[in-house]
Design an enzyme around this catalytic site. Structure first.
Site, PDB file in Angstrom:
ATOM      1  N   LYS A 248      -5.706   3.719   3.263  1.00 22.24           N
ATOM      2  CA  LYS A 248      -5.647   2.829   2.110  1.00 22.24           C
ATOM      3  C   LYS A 248      -4.209   2.380   1.901  1.00 22.24           C
ATOM      4  CE  LYS A 248      -3.493   4.672  -0.622  1.00 22.24           C
ATOM      5  NZ  LYS A 248      -2.102   5.264  -0.626  1.00 22.24           N
TER       6      LYS A 248
ATOM      7  N   TYR B 171      -5.634   4.156  -6.483  1.00 21.19           N
ATOM      8  CA  TYR B 171      -6.498   5.299  -6.813  1.00 21.19           C
ATOM      9  C   TYR B 171      -7.159   5.091  -8.172  1.00 21.19           C
ATOM     10  CZ  TYR B 171      -4.720   8.073  -2.926  1.00 21.19           C
ATOM     11  OH  TYR B 171      -4.421   8.539  -1.686  1.00 21.19           O
TER      12      TYR B 171
HETATM   13  P1  NAD Z   1       5.227   7.467   6.846  1.00 22.98           P
HETATM   14  O1  NAD Z   1       6.412   6.587   6.680  1.00 22.98           O
HETATM   15  O2  NAD Z   1       5.427   8.931   6.675  1.00 22.98           O
HETATM   16  O3  NAD Z   1       4.569   7.238   8.279  1.00 22.98           O
HETATM   17  C1  NAD Z   1       4.365   5.962   8.814  1.00 22.98           C
HETATM   18  C2  NAD Z   1       4.390   6.064  10.326  1.00 22.98           C
HETATM   19  O4  NAD Z   1       4.204   4.772  10.894  1.00 22.98           O
HETATM   20  C3  NAD Z   1       5.731   6.596  10.863  1.00 22.98           C
HETATM   21  O5  NAD Z   1       5.502   7.568  11.845  1.00 22.98           O
HETATM   22  C4  NAD Z   1       6.373   5.382  11.476  1.00 22.98           C
HETATM   23  O6  NAD Z   1       7.205   5.705  12.581  1.00 22.98           O
HETATM   24  C5  NAD Z   1       5.156   4.583  11.930  1.00 22.98           C
HETATM   25  N1  NAD Z   1       5.413   3.178  12.140  1.00 22.98           N
HETATM   26  C6  NAD Z   1       4.853   2.443  13.119  1.00 22.98           C
HETATM   27  N2  NAD Z   1       5.324   1.200  13.107  1.00 22.98           N
HETATM   28  C7  NAD Z   1       6.211   1.129  12.083  1.00 22.98           C
HETATM   29  C8  NAD Z   1       7.032   0.089  11.556  1.00 22.98           C
HETATM   30  N3  NAD Z   1       7.052  -1.142  12.094  1.00 22.98           N
HETATM   31  N4  NAD Z   1       7.800   0.354  10.508  1.00 22.98           N
HETATM   32  C9  NAD Z   1       7.803   1.579   9.926  1.00 22.98           C
HETATM   33  N5  NAD Z   1       7.048   2.608  10.397  1.00 22.98           N
HETATM   34  C10 NAD Z   1       6.261   2.384  11.462  1.00 22.98           C
HETATM   35  O7  NAD Z   1       4.122   6.939   5.832  1.00 22.98           O
HETATM   36  P2  NAD Z   1       2.832   7.721   5.361  1.00 22.98           P
HETATM   37  O8  NAD Z   1       3.091   8.358   4.068  1.00 22.98           O
HETATM   38  O9  NAD Z   1       2.313   8.558   6.476  1.00 22.98           O
HETATM   39  O10 NAD Z   1       1.804   6.487   5.063  1.00 22.98           O
HETATM   40  C11 NAD Z   1       1.119   5.842   6.109  1.00 22.98           C
HETATM   41  C12 NAD Z   1      -0.163   5.216   5.572  1.00 22.98           C
HETATM   42  O11 NAD Z   1      -0.988   6.235   5.049  1.00 22.98           O
HETATM   43  C13 NAD Z   1       0.049   4.220   4.418  1.00 22.98           C
HETATM   44  O12 NAD Z   1      -0.848   3.156   4.531  1.00 22.98           O
HETATM   45  C14 NAD Z   1      -0.236   5.037   3.182  1.00 22.98           C
HETATM   46  O13 NAD Z   1      -0.723   4.257   2.093  1.00 22.98           O
HETATM   47  C15 NAD Z   1      -1.315   5.971   3.694  1.00 22.98           C
HETATM   48  N6  NAD Z   1      -1.338   7.257   2.962  1.00 22.98           N
HETATM   49  C16 NAD Z   1      -2.517   7.693   2.503  1.00 22.98           C
HETATM   50  C17 NAD Z   1      -2.582   8.896   1.822  1.00 22.98           C
HETATM   51  C18 NAD Z   1      -3.894   9.426   1.329  1.00 22.98           C
HETATM   52  O14 NAD Z   1      -3.896  10.401   0.593  1.00 22.98           O
HETATM   53  N7  NAD Z   1      -5.013   8.843   1.733  1.00 22.98           N
HETATM   54  C19 NAD Z   1      -1.410   9.633   1.601  1.00 22.98           C
HETATM   55  C20 NAD Z   1      -0.223   9.157   2.115  1.00 22.98           C
HETATM   56  C21 NAD Z   1      -0.184   7.958   2.800  1.00 22.98           C
END
Ligand code: NAD
Length: 368
Positions: A133, A218
């Site tokens: 999401k 949410y």
């Molecule tokens: P994060 O920054 O920790 O991870 C993102 C990952 O994507 C990194 O490993 C990064 O290297 C990679 N990536 C690939 N291409 C990229 C680019 N061009 N620029 C930047 N990063 C790039 O973020 P996260 O917290 O893991 O969030 C990722 C997704 O998951 C988001 O869409 C967020 O909304 C979602 N999320 C959902 C929940 C949930 O509870 N459902 C919780 C956290 C995050």
């Protein structure tokens, strides 16, 4: 039939000298019986790490592949989870996943702006897709993703982990059985104080917005599954106290109101600038439900007019992945949908909230 645990015990007993790569292929053999969903995670950041850990306790889903632009992460994950070389992809080689029979689904956990393209690529490779999401930046992108998956004959699910959470589902059950009477009001308050100003969540190009895209979703999704109906109008107001940290197009705080066909109203708060906000309150003619925390990683706590909710906590991502295996492999139907169409409704509401903020007017919704 083997349970996962006794399967692992048998493997451990029989394979003291067998290297990790062979263990993975043994697991793949078991997976081919169709009972285990073989998952490739794309975007190995914070959330992917959480999902990977949680999947270790799944009985119906298994991490078998990874997609990352960072070679050192691929090595680390291979070592940690015993993922064979042939199941590791970069963003350049990713389309070749179509030739890999050991992966059923790609789980996209990249920043929001990359969901659209990554989901469409995974679908074109003939794989089911789970997308985090918000599914996309707006409803137009969401429709394109749904169309791409339909055309490819694959399913599109979205990581709405709360749709499988036991206390949440108990409130939904009570509402469906009329225990709250006619629903009159919902309040959803979701927020936290965000840190590092350089992170992608505060970059409009990668996040698509601000708190609403990340945490406010949410409250709006919760309004829909708690009330059990679809809103027909929205009003919204934005406040910004720090225009340096929260640049143009990155919302710090938005309050929004949703109106439902029978007169029920939802009042929601989405913010990146206040802590201790994770609360749902549902009020009906005969009773109420309160969840606090309501959408964090848990344990969720809650009570209704009948007393405390006592359903035991289970790691959300473990339950989600096992349930999604049931949906993708066995055609099971979740109580609260987690498909692309469900996520599209949230995107339509998000579009309308931003429009209402901009115009100061009530925006009518025609979801679907
Ligand atoms: P994060 O920054 O920790 O991870 C993102 C990952 O994507 C990194 O490993 C990064 O290297 C990679 N990536 C690939 N291409 C990229 C680019 N061009 N620029 C930047 N990063 C790039 O973020 P996260 O917290 O893991 O969030 C990722 C997704 O998951 C988001 O869409 C967020 O909304 C979602 N999320 C959902 C929940 C949930 O509870 N459902 C919780 C956290 C995050």
């Amino acid at each position: 039939m083997h349970t996962r645990r006794n399967f692992l015990q048998q493997v451990a007993a029989a394979t003291i000298a067998i290297p990790l790569s062979s263990l993975s292929s043994l697991a793949a053999v078991r997976a081919r019986d169709g009972k285990v969903l073989r998952v490739a995670l794309m975007g190995l950041g914070g959330y992917a790490s959480r999902v990977a850990e949680a999947m270790q306790s799944c009985t119906k889903a298994k991490l078998t592949g990874i997609v990352s632009g960072t070679p050192s992460k691929i090595k680390d994950w291979q070592n940690k989870y015993g993922i064979p070389e042939k199941n590791c992809y970069s963003y350049d080689t990713f389309d070749q996943i179509k030739n890999n029979p050991d992966i059923d689904v790609v789980y996209v956990t990249t920043p929001n702006a990359l969901h659209h393209n990554n989901v469409i690529r995974a679908a074109a490779a003939g794989k089911h897709v789970i997308c985090e999401k918000p599914m996309a930046l707006n409803a137009k992108e969401g429709r394109e993703m749904i169309a791409a998956c339909r055309k490819a004959g694959v399913q599109l699910l979205v990581g709405y982990r709360m749709h499988f959470e036991p206390k949440t589902l108990e409130v939904v059950r009570m509402r469906n059985s009329g225990e709250f009477g006619k629903i009159l009001f919902f309040q959803g308050q979701c927020g936290f104080r965000i840190g590092d100003p350089t992170q992608w969540r505060l970059n409009k190009a990668l996040a698509g917005g601000g708190s609403l895209m990340d945490i406010g979703i949410y409250a709006l999704n919760g309004a829909r599954y708690m009330v059990g109906a679809e809103p027909v109008w929205v009003t919204a107001q934005e406040t910004k106290t720090d225009p340096v940290k929260f640049k143009e197009g990155v919302d710090e705080t938005i309050q929004f109101q949703l109106g439902f066909p029978d007169g029920t109203v939802a009042s929601c708060l989405s913010t990146y600038n206040m802590n201790n906000l994770d609360r749902f309150f549902l009020n009906g003619e005969k009773g109420f439900a309160e969840l606090q925390p309501s959408t964090g990683y848990g344990p969720i706590r809650g009570r209704t007019h009948k007393g405390e909710l006592t359903q035991p906590h289970k790691t959300h991502q473990t339950v989600q992945m096992d349930e999604m295996a049931g949906i993708l492999l066995e055609g099971r139907q979740p109580v609260v949908p987690v498909n692309g169409e469900e996520a599209l409704k949230d995107l339509q509401i998000i579009d309308a909230i931003y429009q209402a903020v901009k115009t100061g007017r009530r925006v009518d919704l025609h979801l679907g």
